[in-house]
Design an enzyme around this catalytic site. Structure first.
Site, mmCIF file in Angstrom:
data_model
loop_
_atom_site.group_PDB
_atom_site.id
_atom_site.type_symbol
_atom_site.label_atom_id
_atom_site.label_comp_id
_atom_site.label_asym_id
_atom_site.label_seq_id
_atom_site.Cartn_x
_atom_site.Cartn_y
_atom_site.Cartn_z
ATOM 1 N N SER A 146 12.116 12.748 -2.401
ATOM 2 C CA SER A 146 12.771 12.383 -1.150
ATOM 3 C C SER A 146 14.272 12.623 -1.267
ATOM 4 C CB SER A 146 12.529 10.904 -0.849
ATOM 5 O OG SER A 146 13.351 10.469 0.218
ATOM 6 N N TYR A 161 12.566 2.334 -3.922
ATOM 7 C CA TYR A 161 11.987 3.598 -3.428
ATOM 8 C C TYR A 161 12.742 4.795 -3.999
ATOM 9 C CZ TYR A 161 10.486 7.163 -0.023
ATOM 10 O OH TYR A 161 9.991 8.301 0.575
HETATM 11 P P1 NAP Z 1 2.705 8.059 5.823
HETATM 12 O O1 NAP Z 1 2.317 8.593 7.150
HETATM 13 O O2 NAP Z 1 2.918 6.594 5.681
HETATM 14 O O3 NAP Z 1 1.664 8.561 4.745
HETATM 15 C C1 NAP Z 1 1.565 7.975 3.471
HETATM 16 C C2 NAP Z 1 0.097 7.771 3.182
HETATM 17 O O4 NAP Z 1 -0.058 7.270 1.837
HETATM 18 C C3 NAP Z 1 -0.576 6.772 4.112
HETATM 19 O O5 NAP Z 1 -1.744 7.335 4.661
HETATM 20 C C4 NAP Z 1 -0.921 5.620 3.178
HETATM 21 O O6 NAP Z 1 -2.125 4.963 3.518
HETATM 22 C C5 NAP Z 1 -1.116 6.341 1.881
HETATM 23 N N1 NAP Z 1 -1.086 5.420 0.746
HETATM 24 C C6 NAP Z 1 -0.264 4.344 0.571
HETATM 25 N N2 NAP Z 1 -0.588 3.729 -0.574
HETATM 26 C C7 NAP Z 1 -1.619 4.420 -1.117
HETATM 27 C C8 NAP Z 1 -2.403 4.231 -2.296
HETATM 28 N N3 NAP Z 1 -2.179 3.207 -3.156
HETATM 29 N N4 NAP Z 1 -3.400 5.111 -2.546
HETATM 30 C C9 NAP Z 1 -3.644 6.117 -1.686
HETATM 31 N N5 NAP Z 1 -2.950 6.336 -0.544
HETATM 32 C C10 NAP Z 1 -1.947 5.483 -0.279
HETATM 33 O O7 NAP Z 1 4.066 8.735 5.372
HETATM 34 P P2 NAP Z 1 4.553 10.264 5.283
HETATM 35 O O8 NAP Z 1 5.876 10.318 5.914
HETATM 36 O O9 NAP Z 1 3.496 11.210 5.695
HETATM 37 O O10 NAP Z 1 4.824 10.345 3.721
HETATM 38 C C11 NAP Z 1 4.206 11.280 2.848
HETATM 39 C C12 NAP Z 1 5.052 11.347 1.593
HETATM 40 O O11 NAP Z 1 6.329 11.936 1.905
HETATM 41 C C13 NAP Z 1 5.362 9.983 0.967
HETATM 42 O O12 NAP Z 1 5.263 10.074 -0.435
HETATM 43 C C14 NAP Z 1 6.792 9.724 1.358
HETATM 44 O O13 NAP Z 1 7.466 8.888 0.446
HETATM 45 C C15 NAP Z 1 7.347 11.128 1.376
HETATM 46 N N6 NAP Z 1 8.560 11.267 2.200
HETATM 47 C C16 NAP Z 1 8.530 10.941 3.522
HETATM 48 C C17 NAP Z 1 9.691 11.044 4.270
HETATM 49 C C18 NAP Z 1 9.743 10.657 5.726
HETATM 50 O O14 NAP Z 1 10.849 10.547 6.258
HETATM 51 N N7 NAP Z 1 8.617 10.492 6.398
HETATM 52 C C19 NAP Z 1 10.879 11.490 3.676
HETATM 53 C C20 NAP Z 1 10.863 11.819 2.318
HETATM 54 C C21 NAP Z 1 9.697 11.689 1.593
HETATM 55 P P3 NAP Z 1 -2.087 3.635 4.442
HETATM 56 O O15 NAP Z 1 -1.408 4.052 5.713
HETATM 57 O O16 NAP Z 1 -3.520 3.293 4.594
HETATM 58 O O17 NAP Z 1 -1.285 2.638 3.680
#
Ligand code: NAP
Length: 255
Positions: A146, A161
């Site tokens: 990130s 985080y």
């Molecule tokens: P998201 O929509 O919240 O997706 C994250 C997914 O991970 C959710 O489906 C969640 O399931 C799942 N998860 C959480 N804990 C878990 C576990 N113990 N085992 C298996 N699955 C689990 O967020 P996203 O934005 O798509 O994020 C994807 C990745 O990109 C993350 O690693 C995030 O840190 C990274 N990222 C995101 C951003 C941003 O701005 N969106 C920026 C930089 C990096 P539940 O919903 O059921 O909990």
């Protein structure tokens, strides 16, 4: 000589069940590109829903419940993937959780909760699937770091985080050193703010504008901005790219 990229190949996408998430957009993109896709998520029903969407487009897909922080759960999910789908060539570690807690309020339990999913989970899932990649002499691993790791937060989440996402950069670089000679590339992406549920719910217009103001492009990211980059890093043309951290942040941070 490099192992040929097989026509029948699987990409595993952890955290792929989230309806507005990066993983679901990526899963659809990969399916359009001919990948079989395993969608792994803590929410098994959500994972199966995304897999059903993909099967509707004619590819082999599987939705599996997993807790990436739990070795037994990872083993069970990986065994199901290996039983039902073609060999795993691509792994994308997207399962993650946020933590907007200020440092002085962060308890050891909160620290461990964030590290368990974001750092330990990436370790466990990667170790499980990289074994087979090494045996077959071909693999692509891409994990989500990130901008928060590089810039010290500044968007939504805070110290725990940022530290967990910095761990992913170290894991990526050191693992790349071990397994790139064996045919497995290891990279990570460092997205800026993307409007998904991990940001504590949908962004209001005000929050979106504030996050966009710091960058050069004048907007926050989309799930497809990130998914398109990951798709390239998984593909046959990225074999000389390894140990890299790719910024996809609209100029919010210059590495
Ligand atoms: P998201 O929509 O919240 O997706 C994250 C997914 O991970 C959710 O489906 C969640 O399931 C799942 N998860 C959480 N804990 C878990 C576990 N113990 N085992 C298996 N699955 C689990 O967020 P996203 O934005 O798509 O994020 C994807 C990745 O990109 C993350 O690693 C995030 O840190 C990274 N990222 C995101 C951003 C941003 O701005 N969106 C920026 C930089 C990096 P539940 O919903 O059921 O909990």
């Amino acid at each position: 000589m490099a192992t040929e990229f097989p026509t029948a190949r699987t990409a595993v996408v952890t955290g792929g069940g989230s309806p507005r998430g990066i993983g679901r957009a990526l899963a659809h993109r990969l399916a359009r590109g001919g990948w079989s896709v395993a969608v792994l998520d803590l929410d098994g029903a959500a994972a199966r829903t995304v897999a059903a969407e993909l099967e509707g487009t004619g590819v082999a897909a599987l939705g599996v419940q997993v807790d990436v922080a739990d070795p037994a759960s990872v083993e069970a999910a990986a065994a199901a993937v290996e039983r039902d789908l073609p060999p795993v060539v691509g792994l994308v570690n997207l399962a993650g959780i946020s933590s907007p807690t200020p440092f002085l309020d962060t308890t050891p339990e909160e620290w461990d909760r964030v590290m368990a999913v974001n750092a330990r989970g990436t370790f466990l899932v990667t170790q499980r699937f990289v074994r087979g990649m090494v045996e077959r002499g071909l693999g692509r691993v891409v994990s989500a770091s990130s901008v928060s790791a590089q810039r010290g937060g500044g968007t939504y989440s805070k110290v725990a985080y940022s530290a967990s996402k910095a761990a992913i950069i170290g894991l990526t670089r050191a693992l790349a050193r071990e397994v790139s000679p064996l045919g497995v590339t290891v990279n990570c992406v460092a997205p800026g703010p993307v409007d998904t549920d991990i940001m504590g719910g949908p962004l209001t217009d005000e929050r979106r504008a504030a996050m966009a103001a710091d960058g050069m492009v004048g907007r926050v990211g989309t799930v497809d901005d990130v998914a398109a980059l990951v798709e390239f890093l998984l593909g046959p043309d990225s074999g000389y790219v390894t140990a890299a951290t790719y910024d996809v942040n609209g100029g919010l941070q210059i590495s």
